[in-house]
Design a protein around this motif. Structure first.
Motif, PDB file in Angstrom:
ATOM      1  N   LEU A 141       0.746  -1.150  -0.054  1.00  0.00           N
ATOM      2  CA  LEU A 141      -0.025   0.010  -0.084  1.00  0.00           C
ATOM      3  C   LEU A 141       0.752   1.199   0.139  1.00  0.00           C
ATOM      4  O   LEU A 141       0.592   2.156  -0.592  1.00  0.00           O
ATOM      5  CB  LEU A 141      -0.958  -0.113   1.321  1.00  0.00           C
ATOM      6  CG  LEU A 141      -2.032  -0.850   0.974  1.00  0.00           C
ATOM      7  CD1 LEU A 141      -2.842  -0.931   2.393  1.00  0.00           C
ATOM      8  CD2 LEU A 141      -3.049  -0.569  -0.030  1.00  0.00           C
ATOM      9  N   GLU A 144       2.169   1.606  -3.390  1.00  0.00           N
ATOM     10  CA  GLU A 144       1.258   2.239  -4.266  1.00  0.00           C
ATOM     11  C   GLU A 144       0.904   3.870  -3.991  1.00  0.00           C
ATOM     12  O   GLU A 144       0.898   4.600  -4.824  1.00  0.00           O
ATOM     13  CB  GLU A 144      -0.162   1.313  -4.078  1.00  0.00           C
ATOM     14  CG  GLU A 144       0.046   0.143  -4.695  1.00  0.00           C
ATOM     15  CD  GLU A 144      -1.102  -0.869  -4.454  1.00  0.00           C
ATOM     16  OE1 GLU A 144      -2.285  -0.166  -3.651  1.00  0.00           O
ATOM     17  OE2 GLU A 144      -1.319  -1.800  -4.916  1.00  0.00           O
ATOM     18  N   TYR A 145       0.824   4.090  -2.750  1.00  0.00           N
ATOM     19  CA  TYR A 145       0.565   5.751  -2.232  1.00  0.00           C
ATOM     20  C   TYR A 145       1.742   6.312  -2.793  1.00  0.00           C
ATOM     21  O   TYR A 145       1.342   7.593  -3.400  1.00  0.00           O
ATOM     22  CB  TYR A 145       0.243   5.664  -0.798  1.00  0.00           C
ATOM     23  CG  TYR A 145      -0.745   4.992  -0.196  1.00  0.00           C
ATOM     24  CD1 TYR A 145      -1.980   4.970  -0.990  1.00  0.00           C
ATOM     25  CD2 TYR A 145      -0.933   4.890   1.167  1.00  0.00           C
ATOM     26  CE1 TYR A 145      -3.063   4.306  -0.584  1.00  0.00           C
ATOM     27  CE2 TYR A 145      -1.978   4.091   1.852  1.00  0.00           C
ATOM     28  CZ  TYR A 145      -3.078   4.066   0.907  1.00  0.00           C
ATOM     29  OH  TYR A 145      -4.335   3.310   1.306  1.00  0.00           O
ATOM     30  N   LYS A 146       2.851   5.895  -2.609  1.00  0.00           N
ATOM     31  CA  LYS A 146       4.064   6.704  -3.229  1.00  0.00           C
ATOM     32  C   LYS A 146       3.911   6.778  -4.599  1.00  0.00           C
ATOM     33  O   LYS A 146       4.498   7.992  -5.099  1.00  0.00           O
ATOM     34  CB  LYS A 146       5.369   6.143  -2.391  1.00  0.00           C
ATOM     35  CG  LYS A 146       5.718   6.227  -1.089  1.00  0.00           C
ATOM     36  CD  LYS A 146       6.849   5.497  -0.738  1.00  0.00           C
ATOM     37  CE  LYS A 146       7.138   5.618   0.887  1.00  0.00           C
ATOM     38  NZ  LYS A 146       8.428   4.915   1.219  1.00  0.00           N
ATOM     39  N   GLU A 148       1.432   7.205  -6.516  1.00  0.00           N
ATOM     40  CA  GLU A 148       0.433   7.858  -6.777  1.00  0.00           C
ATOM     41  C   GLU A 148       0.937   9.293  -6.399  1.00  0.00           C
ATOM     42  O   GLU A 148       0.584  10.320  -7.282  1.00  0.00           O
ATOM     43  CB  GLU A 148      -0.876   7.535  -6.091  1.00  0.00           C
ATOM     44  CG  GLU A 148      -1.553   6.340  -6.551  1.00  0.00           C
ATOM     45  CD  GLU A 148      -2.974   6.066  -5.672  1.00  0.00           C
ATOM     46  OE1 GLU A 148      -3.253   6.788  -5.158  1.00  0.00           O
ATOM     47  OE2 GLU A 148      -3.291   5.117  -6.107  1.00  0.00           O
ATOM     48  N   ILE A 149       1.446   9.444  -5.254  1.00  0.00           N
ATOM     49  CA  ILE A 149       2.064  10.910  -4.967  1.00  0.00           C
ATOM     50  C   ILE A 149       3.059  11.449  -6.175  1.00  0.00           C
ATOM     51  O   ILE A 149       3.159  12.562  -6.611  1.00  0.00           O
ATOM     52  CB  ILE A 149       2.785  10.908  -3.802  1.00  0.00           C
ATOM     53  CG1 ILE A 149       1.478  10.588  -2.672  1.00  0.00           C
ATOM     54  CG2 ILE A 149       3.489  12.224  -3.327  1.00  0.00           C
ATOM     55  CD1 ILE A 149       2.133  10.543  -1.201  1.00  0.00           C
ATOM     56  N   GLN A 181      -6.304  15.771  -3.634  1.00  0.00           N
ATOM     57  CA  GLN A 181      -5.836  13.967  -3.710  1.00  0.00           C
ATOM     58  C   GLN A 181      -4.398  14.116  -3.047  1.00  0.00           C
ATOM     59  O   GLN A 181      -4.278  13.083  -2.253  1.00  0.00           O
ATOM     60  CB  GLN A 181      -5.667  13.756  -5.223  1.00  0.00           C
ATOM     61  CG  GLN A 181      -7.113  13.906  -5.725  1.00  0.00           C
ATOM     62  CD  GLN A 181      -7.008  13.584  -7.187  1.00  0.00           C
ATOM     63  OE1 GLN A 181      -5.811  13.538  -7.998  1.00  0.00           O
ATOM     64  NE2 GLN A 181      -8.286  13.234  -8.038  1.00  0.00           N
ATOM     65  N   LEU A 185      -3.779  11.362   0.193  1.00  0.00           N
ATOM     66  CA  LEU A 185      -2.788  10.344   0.041  1.00  0.00           C
ATOM     67  C   LEU A 185      -2.032  10.623   1.390  1.00  0.00           C
ATOM     68  O   LEU A 185      -1.540   9.463   2.076  1.00  0.00           O
ATOM     69  CB  LEU A 185      -2.120  10.479  -1.432  1.00  0.00           C
ATOM     70  CG  LEU A 185      -2.801   9.969  -2.311  1.00  0.00           C
ATOM     71  CD1 LEU A 185      -2.222  10.185  -3.730  1.00  0.00           C
ATOM     72  CD2 LEU A 185      -3.398   8.497  -2.284  1.00  0.00           C
ATOM     73  N   ASN A 186      -1.450  11.840   1.624  1.00  0.00           N
ATOM     74  CA  ASN A 186      -0.765  12.156   2.660  1.00  0.00           C
ATOM     75  C   ASN A 186      -1.169  11.560   4.116  1.00  0.00           C
ATOM     76  O   ASN A 186      -0.860  11.009   4.963  1.00  0.00           O
ATOM     77  CB  ASN A 186      -0.167  13.543   2.712  1.00  0.00           C
ATOM     78  CG  ASN A 186       0.741  13.797   1.704  1.00  0.00           C
ATOM     79  OD1 ASN A 186       1.709  13.024   1.419  1.00  0.00           O
ATOM     80  ND2 ASN A 186       0.828  14.967   1.239  1.00  0.00           N
ATOM     81  N   LYS A 188      -3.796   9.261   4.257  1.00  0.00           N
ATOM     82  CA  LYS A 188      -3.670   7.861   4.298  1.00  0.00           C
ATOM     83  C   LYS A 188      -2.281   7.197   4.629  1.00  0.00           C
ATOM     84  O   LYS A 188      -2.261   6.210   5.138  1.00  0.00           O
ATOM     85  CB  LYS A 188      -4.003   7.023   2.835  1.00  0.00           C
ATOM     86  CG  LYS A 188      -5.653   7.497   2.485  1.00  0.00           C
ATOM     87  CD  LYS A 188      -5.687   6.862   1.258  1.00  0.00           C
ATOM     88  CE  LYS A 188      -7.139   6.939   0.906  1.00  0.00           C
ATOM     89  NZ  LYS A 188      -7.402   6.447  -0.601  1.00  0.00           N
ATOM     90  N   ILE A 189      -1.321   7.738   4.001  1.00  0.00           N
ATOM     91  CA  ILE A 189       0.243   7.339   4.455  1.00  0.00           C
ATOM     92  C   ILE A 189       0.133   7.566   5.938  1.00  0.00           C
ATOM     93  O   ILE A 189       0.870   6.447   6.522  1.00  0.00           O
ATOM     94  CB  ILE A 189       1.230   8.050   3.617  1.00  0.00           C
ATOM     95  CG1 ILE A 189       1.148   7.842   2.178  1.00  0.00           C
ATOM     96  CG2 ILE A 189       2.612   7.601   4.151  1.00  0.00           C
ATOM     97  CD1 ILE A 189       1.929   8.478   1.190  1.00  0.00           C
ATOM     98  N   GLN A 192      -1.816   4.727   7.892  1.00  0.00           N
ATOM     99  CA  GLN A 192      -1.264   3.470   7.803  1.00  0.00           C
ATOM    100  C   GLN A 192       0.054   3.352   8.539  1.00  0.00           C
ATOM    101  O   GLN A 192       0.281   2.178   9.171  1.00  0.00           O
ATOM    102  CB  GLN A 192      -1.008   3.143   6.156  1.00  0.00           C
ATOM    103  CG  GLN A 192      -0.542   1.644   5.831  1.00  0.00           C
ATOM    104  CD  GLN A 192      -1.664   0.944   6.155  1.00  0.00           C
ATOM    105  OE1 GLN A 192      -2.975   1.167   6.003  1.00  0.00           O
ATOM    106  NE2 GLN A 192      -1.369  -0.169   6.672  1.00  0.00           N
TER     107      GLN A 192
END
Length: 208
Positions: A141, A144-146, A148-149, A181, A185-186, A188-189, A192
């Motif tokens: 995850l 994936e987040y990184k 997307e960023i 967005q 995402l930040n 979410k990171i 997590q």
């Protein structure tokens, strides 16, 4: 009564017995007697014979009595030894039964503890497996987040040559959407990472 003659009573008194025994010795050994004035008397020879038989008989009786006493003592001792052996054997069997019972109880306790240990190890293995899967999922995850960023950053940060041109042509609404967005995402990171830290703490406390 003449000195050479003795009545049965006189001889019995002398030998410390009774007339019946003296009469029995006389009859048993056919010792001669005389009768004077309705009294049975004994001459010296007869008296000597009676004394001899009386002495032998007494000696035999004493020996028989001693043998009986010795035999009785031996039987008593043998009975005592047998009783002691039986008691010793019984004590030994009781001790063996107690030891066997203690060993069985110990084995039962050890088996119970071993089953608990196996169950505990199995739980730990399951938790470790879950932790590893969660760690892999978290890593995936995060990657994936990184990604997307990075993609969003690439969209947001154009080259220096076309920056003014894109700024003039790109709508303000799209820029705001990209910013939201990125913030999402930040968040979410961060969430997590906090979740990973909590799981790691729980796992550490569990093993501790």
């Amino acid at each position: 009564m003449s000195e050479k003659l003795k009545t049965i009573k006189e001889l019995a008194d002398e030998l410390g017995t009774n007339k019946t025994r003296i009469s029995r010795i006389i009859n048993k050994n056919s010792i001669p007697t005389q009768k004077i004035k309705n009294k049975i008397v004994l001459e010296d020879n007869s008296v000597s014979l009676i004394r001899h038989y009386f002495k032998n008989e007494t000696q035999q009786q004493n020996e028989t009595q001693q043998q009986n006493e010795t035999q009785q003592q031996n039987e008593t001792q043998q009975q005592y030894k047998t009783q002691q052996q039986n008691e010793t054997q019984q004590q030994y069997e009781t001790q063996q039964q107690y030891k066997t019972q203690q060993q069985n109880e110990t084995v039962s306790i050890l088996r119970t503890e071993l089953d608990k240990a196996h169950s505990h190890i199995e739980k730990l293995s399951n938790l470790l497996d879950q932790q590893q899967r969660l760690a892999l999922q978290d890593k995936k995850l995060l990657e994936e987040y990184k990604a997307e960023i990075n993609d969003l950053k690439a969209l947001k940060m154009p080259s220096q040559d076309t920056k003014e041109e894109q700024a003039n042509s790109q709508p303000q609404e799209e820029l705001e959407t990209l910013k939201e967005q990125i913030r999402a995402l930040n968040d979410k990171i961060k969430g997590q990472e906090q979740l990973n830290n909590q799981v790691s703490k729980k796992w550490y406390q569990f093993w501790k």
